[in-house]
Design an enzyme around this catalytic site. Structure first.
Site, PDB file in Angstrom:
ATOM      1  N   CYS A  10       7.623   8.170   4.623  1.00  0.00           N
ATOM      2  CA  CYS A  10       6.973   8.589   3.371  1.00  0.00           C
ATOM      3  C   CYS A  10       7.609   9.904   2.925  1.00  0.00           C
ATOM      4  O   CYS A  10       8.756  10.183   3.292  1.00  0.00           O
ATOM      5  CB  CYS A  10       5.456   8.668   3.528  1.00  0.00           C
ATOM      6  SG  CYS A  10       4.854   9.869   4.726  1.00  0.00           S
ATOM      7  N   ASN A  13       5.363  12.956   5.646  1.00  0.00           N
ATOM      8  CA  ASN A  13       5.124  12.529   7.031  1.00  0.00           C
ATOM      9  C   ASN A  13       3.832  13.114   7.605  1.00  0.00           C
ATOM     10  O   ASN A  13       3.735  13.393   8.797  1.00  0.00           O
ATOM     11  CB  ASN A  13       6.323  12.880   7.941  1.00  0.00           C
ATOM     12  CG  ASN A  13       6.303  12.196   9.303  1.00  0.00           C
ATOM     13  OD1 ASN A  13       6.780  12.770  10.288  1.00  0.00           O
ATOM     14  ND2 ASN A  13       5.770  11.000   9.408  1.00  0.00           N
ATOM     15  N   CYS A  15       0.647  11.965   5.786  1.00  0.00           N
ATOM     16  CA  CYS A  15      -0.427  11.063   5.314  1.00  0.00           C
ATOM     17  C   CYS A  15      -0.099   9.598   5.597  1.00  0.00           C
ATOM     18  O   CYS A  15      -0.652   8.984   6.503  1.00  0.00           O
ATOM     19  CB  CYS A  15      -0.697  11.267   3.831  1.00  0.00           C
ATOM     20  SG  CYS A  15      -1.326  12.920   3.424  1.00  0.00           S
ATOM     21  N   ARG A  16       0.804   9.021   4.820  1.00  0.00           N
ATOM     22  CA  ARG A  16       0.988   7.569   4.879  1.00  0.00           C
ATOM     23  C   ARG A  16       1.764   7.081   6.094  1.00  0.00           C
ATOM     24  O   ARG A  16       1.295   6.181   6.804  1.00  0.00           O
ATOM     25  CB  ARG A  16       1.675   7.087   3.594  1.00  0.00           C
ATOM     26  CG  ARG A  16       0.806   7.226   2.363  1.00  0.00           C
ATOM     27  CD  ARG A  16       1.615   7.119   1.094  1.00  0.00           C
ATOM     28  NE  ARG A  16       2.510   8.249   0.911  1.00  0.00           N
ATOM     29  CZ  ARG A  16       3.398   8.389  -0.052  1.00  0.00           C
ATOM     30  NH1 ARG A  16       3.522   7.432  -0.953  1.00  0.00           N
ATOM     31  NH2 ARG A  16       4.147   9.463  -0.152  1.00  0.00           N
ATOM     32  N   SER A  17       2.960   7.633   6.323  1.00  0.00           N
ATOM     33  CA  SER A  17       3.792   7.035   7.389  1.00  0.00           C
ATOM     34  C   SER A  17       3.240   7.257   8.806  1.00  0.00           C
ATOM     35  O   SER A  17       3.326   6.344   9.628  1.00  0.00           O
ATOM     36  CB  SER A  17       5.252   7.473   7.279  1.00  0.00           C
ATOM     37  OG  SER A  17       5.414   8.856   7.476  1.00  0.00           O
ATOM     38  N   ASP A 127       0.535   7.706  -2.995  1.00  0.00           N
ATOM     39  CA  ASP A 127       0.468   8.991  -2.307  1.00  0.00           C
ATOM     40  C   ASP A 127      -0.953   9.563  -2.443  1.00  0.00           C
ATOM     41  O   ASP A 127      -1.396   9.833  -3.557  1.00  0.00           O
ATOM     42  CB  ASP A 127       1.488   9.926  -2.966  1.00  0.00           C
ATOM     43  CG  ASP A 127       1.564  11.278  -2.293  1.00  0.00           C
ATOM     44  OD1 ASP A 127       0.690  11.581  -1.455  1.00  0.00           O
ATOM     45  OD2 ASP A 127       2.497  12.031  -2.608  1.00  0.00           O
TER      46      ASP A 127
HETATM   47  P1  4NP Z   1       2.780  11.640   2.551  1.00  0.00           P
HETATM   48  O1  4NP Z   1       1.916  12.529   1.534  1.00  0.00           O
HETATM   49  O2  4NP Z   1       4.150  11.508   1.916  1.00  0.00           O
HETATM   50  O3  4NP Z   1       2.053  10.332   2.583  1.00  0.00           O
HETATM   51  O4  4NP Z   1       2.794  12.366   3.863  1.00  0.00           O
HETATM   52  C1  4NP Z   1       2.318  13.786   1.103  1.00  0.00           C
HETATM   53  C2  4NP Z   1       2.150  14.880   1.926  1.00  0.00           C
HETATM   54  C3  4NP Z   1       2.528  16.131   1.487  1.00  0.00           C
HETATM   55  C4  4NP Z   1       3.072  16.285   0.235  1.00  0.00           C
HETATM   56  C5  4NP Z   1       3.250  15.179  -0.585  1.00  0.00           C
HETATM   57  C6  4NP Z   1       2.879  13.929  -0.144  1.00  0.00           C
HETATM   58  N1  4NP Z   1       3.430  17.584  -0.226  1.00  0.00           N
HETATM   59  O5  4NP Z   1       3.834  17.704  -1.386  1.00  0.00           O
HETATM   60  O6  4NP Z   1       3.351  18.551   0.561  1.00  0.00           O
END
Ligand code: 4NP
Length: 157
Positions: A10, A13, A15-17, A127
């Site tokens: 993702c 790294n 939330c989703r992955s 996201d």
């Molecule tokens: P992820 O979500 O890609 O599912 O881990 C996010 C986590 C952090 C951020 C964006 C998306 N950020 O902008 O810090």
């Protein structure tokens, strides 16, 4: 037997992955086939290297009986060689993967998570980072059914 190596990707790294990784591993354990796979996750961005997953992701997963054990890391070009299947959460992650130096023969192992979603009611795992709690549950449900279908596919003869 050679283990199948799966990498979920993702942006951050956190939330989703890491949730995809945790649910996938949980399902492998339930099926008693965890020895057949090596599973990891990473982000295309460098924002959260060394960080544990988002507390909202951890809490939501825990409510469904899933424990997440992961520390954030960033995708490296070597990952495209090492892993057999690289599963991106959305198209922007996919585009980021293709910004790395990749070889022609690696293209076929890079895919989108929702390619495996049996409901097929969207192309991306949204996201949840800037949204509310509901987004985390939506992500959980998408990943739950998509990883189930992915394991079915990888284990069917
Ligand atoms: P992820 O979500 O890609 O599912 O881990 C996010 C986590 C952090 C951020 C964006 C998306 N950020 O902008 O810090």
């Amino acid at each position: 037997m050679e283990r199948k190596k799966i990498l979920f990707v993702c942006l951050g790294n956190i939330c989703r992955s890491p949730l995809a990784e945790a649910i996938f591993k949980h399902k492998l354990k339930q099926r008693g086939i965890e020895d057949q796979f090596e599973v990891d996750s990473c982000g295309t961005a460098n924002y959260h290297i060394g960080d544990p997953p988002d507390t909202r992701t951890i809490a939501n997963a825990q409510r469904q009986g899933i424990t997440i054990d992961h520390i954030g890391r960033q995708l490296q070009p070597i990952d495209l060689d090492y892993y057999d299947l690289i599963v991106a959460m959305d198209k922007s992650n996919l585009a980021n993967i293709f910004k790395l130096q990749y070889k022609e023969e690696q293209i076929g192992k890079i895919t989108l998570m929702r390619e495996y979603d049996p409901l097929q009611n969207g192309e991306e795992v949204p996201d949840p980072y800037y949204g509310g709690e509901k987004g985390f549950q939506t992500v959980f449900e998408i990943l739950d059914r998509s990883t189930e279908a992915l394991i079915d596919k990888l284990t069917s003869k």
